[in-house]
Design an enzyme around this catalytic site. Structure first.
Site, PDB file in Angstrom:
ATOM      1  N   THR A 129     -48.053  40.928  98.094  1.00  0.00           N
ATOM      2  CA  THR A 129     -47.702  39.915  97.105  1.00  0.00           C
ATOM      3  C   THR A 129     -47.581  38.522  97.728  1.00  0.00           C
ATOM      4  O   THR A 129     -47.249  38.397  98.914  1.00  0.00           O
ATOM      5  CB  THR A 129     -46.349  40.299  96.443  1.00  0.00           C
ATOM      6  OG1 THR A 129     -45.809  39.159  95.769  1.00  0.00           O
ATOM      7  CG2 THR A 129     -45.320  40.749  97.468  1.00  0.00           C
ATOM      8  N   ASP A 130     -47.798  37.508  96.907  1.00  0.00           N
ATOM      9  CA  ASP A 130     -47.591  36.126  97.392  1.00  0.00           C
ATOM     10  C   ASP A 130     -46.120  35.858  97.708  1.00  0.00           C
ATOM     11  O   ASP A 130     -45.792  34.864  98.360  1.00  0.00           O
ATOM     12  CB  ASP A 130     -48.127  35.096  96.380  1.00  0.00           C
ATOM     13  CG  ASP A 130     -47.483  35.139  95.001  1.00  0.00           C
ATOM     14  OD1 ASP A 130     -46.594  35.985  94.768  1.00  0.00           O
ATOM     15  OD2 ASP A 130     -47.868  34.300  94.148  1.00  0.00           O
ATOM     16  N   GLU A 131     -45.222  36.751  97.239  1.00  0.00           N
ATOM     17  CA  GLU A 131     -43.792  36.501  97.440  1.00  0.00           C
ATOM     18  C   GLU A 131     -43.372  36.653  98.907  1.00  0.00           C
ATOM     19  O   GLU A 131     -42.303  36.190  99.289  1.00  0.00           O
ATOM     20  CB  GLU A 131     -42.950  37.407  96.527  1.00  0.00           C
ATOM     21  CG  GLU A 131     -43.355  37.211  95.074  1.00  0.00           C
ATOM     22  CD  GLU A 131     -42.388  37.739  94.041  1.00  0.00           C
ATOM     23  OE1 GLU A 131     -41.188  37.870  94.350  1.00  0.00           O
ATOM     24  OE2 GLU A 131     -42.827  38.018  92.910  1.00  0.00           O
ATOM     25  N   TYR A 153     -36.646  42.322  97.032  1.00  0.00           N
ATOM     26  CA  TYR A 153     -38.014  42.784  96.737  1.00  0.00           C
ATOM     27  C   TYR A 153     -39.007  42.228  97.751  1.00  0.00           C
ATOM     28  O   TYR A 153     -39.729  42.986  98.406  1.00  0.00           O
ATOM     29  CB  TYR A 153     -38.430  42.379  95.312  1.00  0.00           C
ATOM     30  CG  TYR A 153     -39.929  42.484  95.077  1.00  0.00           C
ATOM     31  CD1 TYR A 153     -40.591  43.712  95.149  1.00  0.00           C
ATOM     32  CD2 TYR A 153     -40.695  41.346  94.794  1.00  0.00           C
ATOM     33  CE1 TYR A 153     -41.971  43.799  94.953  1.00  0.00           C
ATOM     34  CE2 TYR A 153     -42.080  41.434  94.603  1.00  0.00           C
ATOM     35  CZ  TYR A 153     -42.711  42.663  94.683  1.00  0.00           C
ATOM     36  OH  TYR A 153     -44.077  42.749  94.506  1.00  0.00           O
ATOM     37  N   LYS A 157     -41.249  44.147 100.609  1.00  0.00           N
ATOM     38  CA  LYS A 157     -42.722  44.098 100.673  1.00  0.00           C
ATOM     39  C   LYS A 157     -43.161  43.554 102.040  1.00  0.00           C
ATOM     40  O   LYS A 157     -44.109  44.066 102.643  1.00  0.00           O
ATOM     41  CB  LYS A 157     -43.278  43.230  99.544  1.00  0.00           C
ATOM     42  CG  LYS A 157     -43.175  43.831  98.147  1.00  0.00           C
ATOM     43  CD  LYS A 157     -44.002  45.092  97.947  1.00  0.00           C
ATOM     44  CE  LYS A 157     -45.492  44.842  97.893  1.00  0.00           C
ATOM     45  NZ  LYS A 157     -46.244  46.085  97.582  1.00  0.00           N
TER      46      LYS A 157
END
Ligand code: NAD
Ligand code: TYD
Length: 342
Positions: A129-131, A153, A157
């Site tokens: 994810t970009d997060e 989260y 990741k």
């Protein structure tokens, strides 16, 4: 561009939102690939998402946990590659129950990497994810940027990704990572902003905006994201990560305005609630690498994607209505607080 030819795939977490679209895309475009889906069927996993594939040739579903080493080892021995979508995925839930995220997103990813290594797989594609880049004040995240995750989260990741990268460095695992931006489209569990706002609007309920609604995301239509994952799986280079986004920025207020307009909800129902703890203000991806090296770019604009999505939720109430059940409203009550309490 030369493509690798994969014959048997283990796709983990494909009863969820993005994974189910990915498997359906593969069945349409590459029917020669045999697919085994492994999914734990958590609250976010829904067999209905894959119902059309049941009992079709070259497809099977196995219920199980990616953190279960024995089961994963058994299934990994029967395929030549793994694509992993399985994860706990909702930031707000990660603030309430972080360790479920650590178990699946870190340990589970490690178990898959270990099995891919042991069985000498051709590719291990990890859907990230970009997060992992964290809040981006200026510019756009490039694949070589440092990880600065800020929620349980995104930290989980990032942890899973780092563990997989350590297998690439230490054992030569043929790892390919995709870092997608915010997905929306049909079959998304109604907890992320787009499906939550649409289902609330269809129920005549308030659209709860965190803070002042100015935080921005790069919203990508789910089928565009799945084409990007397919491109990375077949044309990506082992040892590389690819950002998959649209390069656009849309605020929470703009998402709410689109939902109000497309559902015909009264705009007065857009309401502010207490902000998310540690709310990342902006994610923004530099998406040139995927365009140049994979020949992929997103095609569906936000307006077109939102029209399709609202239409789908209008026409598929029987899919989402049962999901808004007791457990769902328990979470809703815990998570959403009036803004004035801040
Ligand atoms: P989702 O929450 O809709 O689905 C997750 C799926 O994983 C469910 O079917 C669930 O049953 C399964 N699962 C959870 N824990 C498992 C376990 N321990 N073992 C086996 N299966 C398990 O998620 P999504 O939105 O489809 O996201 C899929 C992947 O894409 C995730 O890895 C997520 O981090 C990543 N991603 C999502 C977005 C987004 O906007 N939704 C953006 C970028 C990346
Ligand atoms: P979300 O869909 O949870 O994705 P992300 O993992 O990127 O945070 O949230 C997207 C944006 O929408 C984010 O800025 C938070 C905001 N948001 C709201 O304003 N209200 C909501 O009810 C939700 C779920 C999100």
């Amino acid at each position: 561009m030369k493509e690798r030819r994969l014959k048997r795939l283990l796709v983990c977490g494909a009863a969820g939102f993005i994974g189910s679209h990915f498997v359906k895309l593969l069945r349409r475009t590459r029917p020669e690939i045999e697919i085994t889906v492994l999914d734990k069927l958590t609250y976010a996993g829904n067999p209905a998402n894959l119902a059309e594939l049941e009992k079709t040739a070259g497809y099977r579903f196995v219920r199980g946990d990616i953190a279960d080493g024995e089961m994963v080892d058994h299934l990994a021995g029967q395929v030549d590659a793994i694509v992993n979508f399985a994860a706990e995925t909702h930031v707000d839930r990660s603030l309430l129950d972080p360790f479920a995220f650590v178990v699946t997103d870190v340990l589970g990813t490690g178990v898959l990497a270990e099995a891919a290594r042991k069985h000498g797989h051709e590719v291990f594609l990890l859907v990230s994810t970009d997060e992992v880049y964290g809040d981006v004040a200026e510019g756009r995240s490039q694949e070589t940027d440092a990880f600065r995750p800020r929620s349980p989260y995104s930290a989980s990741k990032a942890g899973g990704e780092l563990l997989a990268w350590s297998y690439q460095v230490s054992h030569g695992l043929p790892l390919i990572v995709t870092r997608g931006s915010n997905n929306y489209g049909p079959n998304q569990f109604p907890e992320k902003i787009v499906p939550l706002f649409i289902t609330n609007a269809l129920d005549g309920m308030e659209l709860p905006i965190y803070g002042d609604g100015s935080a921005v995301r790069d919203y990508i239509y789910v089928e565009d994201h799945c084409r990007g994952i397919d491109a990375a799986l077949h044309r990506g280079a082992p040892g590389e990560a690819y950002n998959l986004g649209t390069g656009t920025e849309t605020s929470g207020n703009e998402v709410a305005a689109a939902v109000v307009e497309l559902t015909g909800l009264d705009g007065a129902k857009v309401g502010r609630v207490m902000d998310r703890a540690g709310h990342d203000y902006r994610y923004a991806l530099d998406v040139r690498k995927a365009a140049e090296e994979l020949g992929w770019s997103a095609e569906v604009g936000f307006r077109e994607g939102m029209e399709r999505t609202v239409r789908w939720y209008r026409e598929n109430e029987s899919w989402w209505r049962p999901l808004r059940n007791g457990e769902y409203w328990d979470f809703y009550k815990l998570n959403y607080r009036p803004a004035e309490v801040q």
